[in-house]
Design an enzyme around this catalytic site. Structure first.
Site, short mmCIF file in Angstrom:
data_model
loop_
_atom_site.label_atom_id
_atom_site.label_comp_id
_atom_site.label_asym_id
_atom_site.label_seq_id
_atom_site.Cartn_x
_atom_site.Cartn_y
_atom_site.Cartn_z
N ARG A 140 50.71 50.44 56.27
CA ARG A 140 50.05 51.02 57.44
C ARG A 140 50.39 52.50 57.61
O ARG A 140 49.85 53.18 58.47
CB ARG A 140 50.47 50.27 58.72
CG ARG A 140 50.04 48.82 58.75
CD ARG A 140 50.59 48.12 59.97
NE ARG A 140 49.74 48.26 61.14
CZ ARG A 140 48.83 47.38 61.53
NH1 ARG A 140 48.64 46.27 60.87
NH2 ARG A 140 48.11 47.59 62.60
N TYR A 143 47.99 55.58 57.87
CA TYR A 143 47.35 55.75 59.18
C TYR A 143 48.37 56.14 60.25
O TYR A 143 48.19 57.14 60.95
CB TYR A 143 46.67 54.43 59.55
CG TYR A 143 45.89 54.45 60.84
CD1 TYR A 143 44.65 55.06 60.93
CD2 TYR A 143 46.40 53.83 61.99
CE1 TYR A 143 43.93 55.06 62.11
CE2 TYR A 143 45.69 53.82 63.18
CZ TYR A 143 44.45 54.44 63.24
OH TYR A 143 43.74 54.44 64.42
N GLU A 145 51.58 57.26 60.06
CA GLU A 145 52.22 58.56 59.84
C GLU A 145 51.18 59.67 59.85
O GLU A 145 51.46 60.79 60.27
CB GLU A 145 53.01 58.57 58.53
CG GLU A 145 54.17 57.59 58.48
CD GLU A 145 55.35 57.96 59.37
OE1 GLU A 145 55.27 58.94 60.14
OE2 GLU A 145 56.37 57.24 59.30
N VAL A 186 38.72 41.35 67.01
CA VAL A 186 37.68 40.89 67.94
C VAL A 186 36.36 40.69 67.18
O VAL A 186 35.71 39.64 67.31
CB VAL A 186 37.50 41.88 69.11
CG1 VAL A 186 36.33 41.47 69.98
CG2 VAL A 186 38.78 41.97 69.94
N GLY A 203 49.18 34.95 60.30
CA GLY A 203 50.49 34.49 60.75
C GLY A 203 50.30 33.26 61.63
O GLY A 203 49.34 32.51 61.47
N ASP A 204 51.22 33.08 62.62
CA ASP A 204 51.07 31.92 63.51
C ASP A 204 50.30 32.28 64.77
O ASP A 204 50.13 31.46 65.67
CB ASP A 204 52.45 31.32 63.86
CG ASP A 204 53.33 32.33 64.60
OD1 ASP A 204 52.86 33.43 64.95
OD2 ASP A 204 54.51 32.02 64.84
N GLY A 205 49.82 33.53 64.83
CA GLY A 205 49.00 33.96 65.96
C GLY A 205 49.82 34.28 67.21
O GLY A 205 49.26 34.48 68.29
P1 NAD Z 1 35.26 54.09 63.31
O1 NAD Z 1 35.75 53.77 61.93
O2 NAD Z 1 34.12 53.30 63.87
O3 NAD Z 1 34.87 55.63 63.43
C1 NAD Z 1 35.46 56.64 62.67
C2 NAD Z 1 34.39 57.63 62.29
O4 NAD Z 1 34.97 58.71 61.54
C3 NAD Z 1 33.30 57.02 61.40
O5 NAD Z 1 32.03 57.41 61.88
C4 NAD Z 1 33.59 57.60 60.02
O6 NAD Z 1 32.45 57.66 59.20
C5 NAD Z 1 34.17 58.97 60.39
N1 NAD Z 1 35.04 59.54 59.35
C6 NAD Z 1 36.09 58.96 58.73
N2 NAD Z 1 36.65 59.81 57.86
C7 NAD Z 1 35.95 60.98 57.94
C8 NAD Z 1 36.02 62.23 57.28
N3 NAD Z 1 36.96 62.47 56.35
N4 NAD Z 1 35.13 63.20 57.60
C9 NAD Z 1 34.16 62.97 58.54
N5 NAD Z 1 34.03 61.79 59.20
C10 NAD Z 1 34.92 60.81 58.89
O7 NAD Z 1 36.53 53.97 64.25
P2 NAD Z 1 36.66 54.04 65.85
O8 NAD Z 1 37.15 52.71 66.30
O9 NAD Z 1 35.44 54.60 66.43
O10 NAD Z 1 37.86 55.06 65.98
C11 NAD Z 1 37.65 56.43 66.32
C12 NAD Z 1 38.99 57.12 66.45
O11 NAD Z 1 39.78 56.47 67.45
C13 NAD Z 1 39.81 57.14 65.17
O12 NAD Z 1 40.45 58.39 65.06
C14 NAD Z 1 40.84 56.05 65.39
O13 NAD Z 1 42.01 56.29 64.68
C15 NAD Z 1 41.05 56.12 66.90
N6 NAD Z 1 41.52 54.82 67.43
C16 NAD Z 1 40.67 53.77 67.59
C17 NAD Z 1 41.15 52.57 68.10
C18 NAD Z 1 40.25 51.39 68.34
O14 NAD Z 1 40.72 50.34 68.80
N7 NAD Z 1 38.96 51.46 68.11
C19 NAD Z 1 42.50 52.43 68.42
C20 NAD Z 1 43.34 53.51 68.20
C21 NAD Z 1 42.84 54.72 67.73
N1 UDP Z 2 44.08 39.51 62.95
C1 UDP Z 2 43.87 38.15 62.77
N2 UDP Z 2 42.71 37.75 62.17
C2 UDP Z 2 41.75 38.62 61.76
C3 UDP Z 2 41.97 40.02 61.96
C4 UDP Z 2 43.15 40.42 62.55
O1 UDP Z 2 44.71 37.32 63.13
O2 UDP Z 2 40.73 38.16 61.22
C5 UDP Z 2 45.32 39.94 63.63
C6 UDP Z 2 46.09 41.04 62.93
O3 UDP Z 2 47.01 40.49 61.99
C7 UDP Z 2 46.80 41.70 64.09
C8 UDP Z 2 45.81 41.56 65.25
O4 UDP Z 2 44.93 40.49 64.87
O5 UDP Z 2 47.97 41.00 64.42
C9 UDP Z 2 45.00 42.81 65.54
O6 UDP Z 2 44.42 43.24 64.32
P1 UDP Z 2 43.43 44.48 64.23
O7 UDP Z 2 43.19 44.74 62.78
O8 UDP Z 2 42.26 44.22 65.09
O9 UDP Z 2 44.22 45.67 64.92
P2 UDP Z 2 45.69 46.29 64.74
O10 UDP Z 2 46.54 45.34 63.92
O11 UDP Z 2 45.46 47.57 64.04
O12 UDP Z 2 46.18 46.40 66.11
#
Ligand code: NAD
Ligand code: UDP
Length: 310
Positions: A140, A143, A145, A186, A203-205
């Site tokens: 991970r 992402y 770091e 989700v 895992g065990d959820g």
């Molecule tokens: P997403 O993958 O739907 O959107 C990311 C967008 O960035 C995409 O449209 C992709 O094509 C574009 N992209 C990726 N690399 C690129 C590059 N090198 N140049 C130009 N465009 C690029 O993800 P999201 O859920 O919409 O997330 C948006 C932001 O929010 C991200 O920075 C993500 O790290 C952050 N974030 C999201 C969540 C979440 O739960 N959705 C949680 C934490 C942080």
């Molecule tokens: N997860 C799961 N089943 C899936 C996808 C994810 O049990 O089909 C778990 C995953 O291991 C994590 C949690 O759901 O514990 C959230 O995962 P997600 O990838 O949505 O987000 P993040 O781990 O980045 O918070």
């Protein structure tokens, strides 16, 4: 204002663009369409206030704008681990390029950071002054770091060049326009249940997450950008659920006959996560308004429709 949204064709970016366009701003979206899609923005294509540029942010670009919302980066573990070196380049080179752009034109810069900067947290719930527990050599890390470095760069541009910066730490967010094959929990569970497939619990959820509906999150973005607060702010819904509870909820809602299957827990999967949103409440007057049940109803309706459209 003229506002740049990087990653604007993705899940969160396209919802943010909807709000900015509704407020009559000019919006420029930069995206390389790795996980984003033009479909998310089609409804703005004929609007003269909207421009879409296919561009990879690891390459520099010059644009004249008043504000930058920097969201470009794949967010799902499946996508950010597919090419981890590219994920690091997007977070480091891409963020330097976007900070440089903002600095050149004096634009206010907003970084979409993440709860992943807290890693597998040993403090619960997580407040912004917690420094985190990230495995810097794990799968991970590209992402986690990468985002930590993006935050470092953002504050260095602030200190060294006086750039106006805002940093949001986003906790798990869900809603319409997530990709059906996104791999996040989700969307996976809803799509599996709708297709009559077993729901894959890793895992065990017993690991927990806290799920925020997308419209609440975007409201938090706008308030933070308009505020005077330079320090990071958590935005997320403190309602915390085990992954097993989430699977059972979605199973009951869509298809009580669907099976649950248990699969191996991925390496470094955080065991618990819940935002402390005291800052967001006190500084922005923000708190979530959409409970999980209501958000799931909207998201399930979206996926039902989406899976029927070729
Ligand atoms: P997403 O993958 O739907 O959107 C990311 C967008 O960035 C995409 O449209 C992709 O094509 C574009 N992209 C990726 N690399 C690129 C590059 N090198 N140049 C130009 N465009 C690029 O993800 P999201 O859920 O919409 O997330 C948006 C932001 O929010 C991200 O920075 C993500 O790290 C952050 N974030 C999201 C969540 C979440 O739960 N959705 C949680 C934490 C942080
Ligand atoms: N997860 C799961 N089943 C899936 C996808 C994810 O049990 O089909 C778990 C995953 O291991 C994590 C949690 O759901 O514990 C959230 O995962 P997600 O990838 O949505 O987000 P993040 O781990 O980045 O918070």
């Amino acid at each position: 204002m003229r506002i740049l949204v990087t990653g604007g064709a993705g899940f969160l970016g396209s919802h943010l663009i909807d709000r900015l366009m509704q407020q009559d701003h000019e919006v420029i979206c930069l995206d390389n369409f790795y996980t984003g899609n033009k479909r998310n923005l089609l409804h703005w294509f004929n609007n003269p206030n909207f421009e879409l540029i296919r561009h990879d942010i690891t390459e520099p670009i010059r644009l004249e704008v008043d504000q930058v919302y920097h969201l470009a980066c794949p967010a799902s573990p499946v996508h950010y681990q597919f090419n981890p070196i590219k994920t690091v380049k997007t977070n480091v080179l891409g963020t330097i390029n976007m900070l440089g752009l903002a600095k050149r034109v004096g634009a206010r810069f907003f970084l979409a950071s993440t709860s992943e900067v807290y890693g597998d947290p040993d403090v619960h719930p997580q407040s912004e002054d917690y420094r985190g527990n990230v495995n810097c050599i794990g799968i991970r890390a590209c992402y986690d770091e990468g985002k930590r470095m993006a935050e470092t760069l953002t504050y260095d541009y602030h200190r060294e060049h006086g750039l106006e910066v805002r940093v949001v730490r986003i906790f798990n967010t869900y809603g319409p326009r997530m990709l059906p094959n996104d791999g996040r929990v989700v969307s996976n569970f809803i799509v599996q249940a709708l297709q009559g497939k077993p729901l894959t619990v890793y895992g065990d959820g017993s690991q927990t997450r806290s799920f925020c509906y997308v419209s609440d999150l975007v409201e938090g973005f706008l308030r933070l950008m308009a505020s005077d607060h330079t320090e990071p702010v958590n935005i997320g819904n403190p309602g915390e659920y085990t992954i097993l509870e989430l699977a059972q909820t979605i199973q009951q809602r869509i298809n009580p006959e669907a099976d649950l299957v248990f699969e191996p827990l991925p390496q470094d999967d955080p065991k618990q996560r819940q935002p402390d949103i005291t800052r967001a409440k006190n500084w922005l007057g923000w708190e979530p308004t959409i409970p999980l049940d209501e958000g799931l109803t909207k998201t399930i309706a979206y996926f039902r429709d989406r899976l029927q459209t070729p």
